[in-house]
Scaffold this motif. Structure first.
Motif, PDB file in Angstrom:
ATOM      1  N   LEU A  10     115.439  41.086  45.930  1.00 26.88           N
ATOM      2  CA  LEU A  10     114.427  40.724  46.925  1.00 26.88           C
ATOM      3  C   LEU A  10     113.534  41.903  47.266  1.00 26.88           C
ATOM      4  CD1 LEU A  10     116.204  38.450  49.576  1.00 26.88           C
ATOM      5  CD2 LEU A  10     114.120  37.929  48.308  1.00 26.88           C
ATOM      6  N   TRP A  11     114.160  43.057  47.512  1.00 28.98           N
ATOM      7  CA  TRP A  11     113.419  44.281  47.832  1.00 28.98           C
ATOM      8  C   TRP A  11     112.407  44.611  46.730  1.00 28.98           C
ATOM      9  CZ3 TRP A  11     113.054  48.122  51.548  1.00 28.98           C
ATOM     10  CH2 TRP A  11     112.501  49.334  51.127  1.00 28.98           C
ATOM     11  N   ALA A  12     112.907  44.672  45.501  1.00 31.78           N
ATOM     12  CA  ALA A  12     112.058  45.082  44.379  1.00 31.78           C
ATOM     13  C   ALA A  12     110.954  44.059  44.110  1.00 31.78           C
ATOM     14  CB  ALA A  12     112.909  45.296  43.136  1.00 31.78           C
ATOM     15  N   LEU A  13     111.307  42.797  44.070  1.00 32.81           N
ATOM     16  CA  LEU A  13     110.302  41.767  43.755  1.00 32.81           C
ATOM     17  C   LEU A  13     109.248  41.659  44.855  1.00 32.81           C
ATOM     18  CD1 LEU A  13     112.595  39.043  42.144  1.00 32.81           C
ATOM     19  CD2 LEU A  13     110.963  40.573  40.991  1.00 32.81           C
ATOM     20  N   ALA A  14     109.668  41.765  46.105  1.00 34.10           N
ATOM     21  CA  ALA A  14     108.691  41.698  47.206  1.00 34.10           C
ATOM     22  C   ALA A  14     107.727  42.878  47.133  1.00 34.10           C
ATOM     23  CB  ALA A  14     109.415  41.667  48.550  1.00 34.10           C
ATOM     24  N   HIS A  15     108.238  44.061  46.816  1.00 39.88           N
ATOM     25  CA  HIS A  15     107.377  45.230  46.687  1.00 39.88           C
ATOM     26  C   HIS A  15     106.460  45.138  45.458  1.00 39.88           C
ATOM     27  CE1 HIS A  15     109.848  47.393  49.696  1.00 39.88           C
ATOM     28  NE2 HIS A  15     108.762  48.117  49.855  1.00 39.88           N
ATOM     29  N   LEU A  16     106.987  44.612  44.383  1.00 41.82           N
ATOM     30  CA  LEU A  16     106.215  44.544  43.133  1.00 41.82           C
ATOM     31  C   LEU A  16     105.251  43.355  43.081  1.00 41.82           C
ATOM     32  CD1 LEU A  16     109.059  45.489  40.642  1.00 41.82           C
ATOM     33  CD2 LEU A  16     106.960  46.794  41.031  1.00 41.82           C
ATOM     34  N   PHE A  17     105.405  42.410  43.998  1.00 45.58           N
ATOM     35  CA  PHE A  17     104.638  41.159  43.967  1.00 45.58           C
ATOM     36  C   PHE A  17     103.133  41.394  43.850  1.00 45.58           C
ATOM     37  CE2 PHE A  17     102.790  37.554  46.588  1.00 45.58           C
ATOM     38  CZ  PHE A  17     102.807  36.644  45.552  1.00 45.58           C
ATOM     39  N   LYS A  18     102.574  42.249  44.709  1.00 47.68           N
ATOM     40  CA  LYS A  18     101.115  42.433  44.678  1.00 47.68           C
ATOM     41  C   LYS A  18     100.649  43.154  43.418  1.00 47.68           C
ATOM     42  CE  LYS A  18     100.575  46.695  47.357  1.00 47.68           C
ATOM     43  NZ  LYS A  18     100.026  47.263  48.570  1.00 47.68           N
ATOM     44  N   ARG A  19     101.555  43.854  42.758  1.00 49.78           N
ATOM     45  CA  ARG A  19     101.176  44.577  41.543  1.00 49.78           C
ATOM     46  C   ARG A  19     101.338  43.695  40.301  1.00 49.78           C
ATOM     47  NH1 ARG A  19     100.009  48.605  44.365  1.00 49.78           N
ATOM     48  NH2 ARG A  19     101.440  49.769  45.640  1.00 49.78           N
ATOM     49  N   ALA A  21     101.539  40.226  40.406  1.00 48.35           N
ATOM     50  CA  ALA A  21     100.796  38.973  40.560  1.00 48.35           C
ATOM     51  C   ALA A  21      99.711  39.149  41.624  1.00 48.35           C
ATOM     52  CB  ALA A  21     101.757  37.847  40.934  1.00 48.35           C
ATOM     53  N   PRO A  22      98.708  39.981  41.349  1.00 49.94           N
ATOM     54  CA  PRO A  22      97.703  40.277  42.372  1.00 49.94           C
ATOM     55  C   PRO A  22      96.900  39.046  42.819  1.00 49.94           C
ATOM     56  CG  PRO A  22      97.084  41.242  40.260  1.00 49.94           C
ATOM     57  CD  PRO A  22      98.454  40.699  40.105  1.00 49.94           C
ATOM     58  N   ASP A  23      96.638  38.115  41.907  1.00 50.32           N
ATOM     59  CA  ASP A  23      95.879  36.920  42.290  1.00 50.32           C
ATOM     60  C   ASP A  23      96.689  36.042  43.231  1.00 50.32           C
ATOM     61  OD1 ASP A  23      93.783  37.797  40.715  1.00 50.32           O
ATOM     62  OD2 ASP A  23      94.404  36.615  38.962  1.00 50.32           O
ATOM     63  N   ILE A 135     103.446  51.294  37.120  1.00 51.81           N
ATOM     64  CA  ILE A 135     102.507  50.173  37.280  1.00 51.81           C
ATOM     65  C   ILE A 135     101.270  50.610  38.056  1.00 51.81           C
ATOM     66  CG2 ILE A 135     102.200  47.914  38.387  1.00 51.81           C
ATOM     67  CD1 ILE A 135     105.205  47.393  37.684  1.00 51.81           C
ATOM     68  N   ILE A 136     101.465  51.362  39.140  1.00 52.60           N
ATOM     69  CA  ILE A 136     100.316  51.826  39.928  1.00 52.60           C
ATOM     70  C   ILE A 136      99.420  52.724  39.080  1.00 52.60           C
ATOM     71  CG2 ILE A 136      99.603  53.276  41.876  1.00 52.60           C
ATOM     72  CD1 ILE A 136     102.206  52.295  43.304  1.00 52.60           C
ATOM     73  N   ASN A 137     100.021  53.679  38.381  1.00 49.75           N
ATOM     74  CA  ASN A 137      99.228  54.609  37.569  1.00 49.75           C
ATOM     75  C   ASN A 137      98.474  53.895  36.454  1.00 49.75           C
ATOM     76  OD1 ASN A 137     100.056  56.728  39.145  1.00 49.75           O
ATOM     77  ND2 ASN A 137     101.512  57.534  37.668  1.00 49.75           N
ATOM     78  N   LYS A 138      99.080  52.872  35.915  1.00 52.94           N
ATOM     79  CA  LYS A 138      98.454  52.125  34.826  1.00 52.94           C
ATOM     80  C   LYS A 138      97.267  51.290  35.321  1.00 52.94           C
ATOM     81  CE  LYS A 138      99.496  48.614  31.367  1.00 52.94           C
ATOM     82  NZ  LYS A 138     100.455  47.619  30.929  1.00 52.94           N
ATOM     83  N   ASN A 139      97.372  50.786  36.547  1.00 52.05           N
ATOM     84  CA  ASN A 139      96.394  49.820  37.028  1.00 52.05           C
ATOM     85  C   ASN A 139      95.361  50.353  38.015  1.00 52.05           C
ATOM     86  OD1 ASN A 139      97.508  47.734  35.492  1.00 52.05           O
ATOM     87  ND2 ASN A 139      99.071  47.368  37.042  1.00 52.05           N
ATOM     88  N   SER A 140      95.453  51.622  38.394  1.00 56.86           N
ATOM     89  CA  SER A 140      94.476  52.107  39.378  1.00 56.86           C
ATOM     90  C   SER A 140      94.226  53.601  39.231  1.00 56.86           C
ATOM     91  CB  SER A 140      94.953  51.797  40.798  1.00 56.86           C
ATOM     92  OG  SER A 140      96.113  52.525  41.117  1.00 56.86           O
TER      93      SER A 140
END
Length: 181
Positions: A10-19, A21-23, A135-140
């Motif tokens: 839950l922790w990981a998926l909730a944090h990763l959600f916006k990265r 599945a941004p739409d 993921i952050i470094n790759k996308n921004s």
């Protein structure tokens, strides 16, 4: 142990959600923040309850000197985490101070905890923090902030020492004395 694993997921998926599945996250709008926050808090509660209830399954026995290394790493982790809020000269020296602090925290705890629940918890948190950074470094891109006043760095050191004392106190209150006798 399953409660611990569910909490970590839950922790990981909730944090990763916006990265990841941004739409989908954008469609939730501002109320989506509350939903994500509830999922993170629920995950954290499951982690705490699951970790406390997990049976002790020894995987390895850490050498006693690792406690000193753990304490030093924890002091560094608290300092690095604080760098995310500083407006001093250190601002902008590191792109991901909070996630870096989580990685240091996880490694420090892996060095002193050789049981299965600890390996699952701290190993998963380490993997999550690494994944977030990748993921952050790759996308921004990152616009490095300008350094501020050096007096704020002195304040960061003071806050670090106070927070380290508070964290130590909480560990002692929970029955885990972080300093060798």
């Amino acid at each position: 142990m399953s409660l611990l694993v569910i909490g970590i997921a839950l922790w990981a998926l909730a944090h990763l959600f916006k990265r990841l599945a941004p739409d989908a996250r954008a469609k939730l709008g501002t109320p989506g923040r509350g939903i994500v926050a509830v999922l993170i808090l629920l995950g954290l509660a499951f982690i705490v309850l699951g970790y406390r209830a997990a049976p002790f399954v020894s995987v390895w026995t850490p050498p006693s000197f690792m406690v000193h290394i753990n304490n030093l790493l924890m002091l560094i982790a608290v300092f690095v985490y604080g760098m995310s809020a500083t407006t001093g000269r250190l601002r902008g020296k590191m792109r991901h101070p909070q996630l870096t602090a989580v990685k240091i925290w996880a490694v420090a705890h892996l060095l002193v905890n050789g049981d299965l629940a600890s390996i699952i918890l701290f190993g998963s948190m380490l993997a999550w923090a690494v994944a977030e950074v990748v993921i952050i470094n790759k996308n921004s891109d990152w616009d490095r902030p300008e350094p501020g006043n050096a007096k704020k760095d002195v304040l960061l050191v003071v806050i670090t020492l106070v927070m380290f004392a508070v964290i130590t106190g909480i560990h002692a209150w929970l029955g885990v004395w972080p300093f060798p006798g």
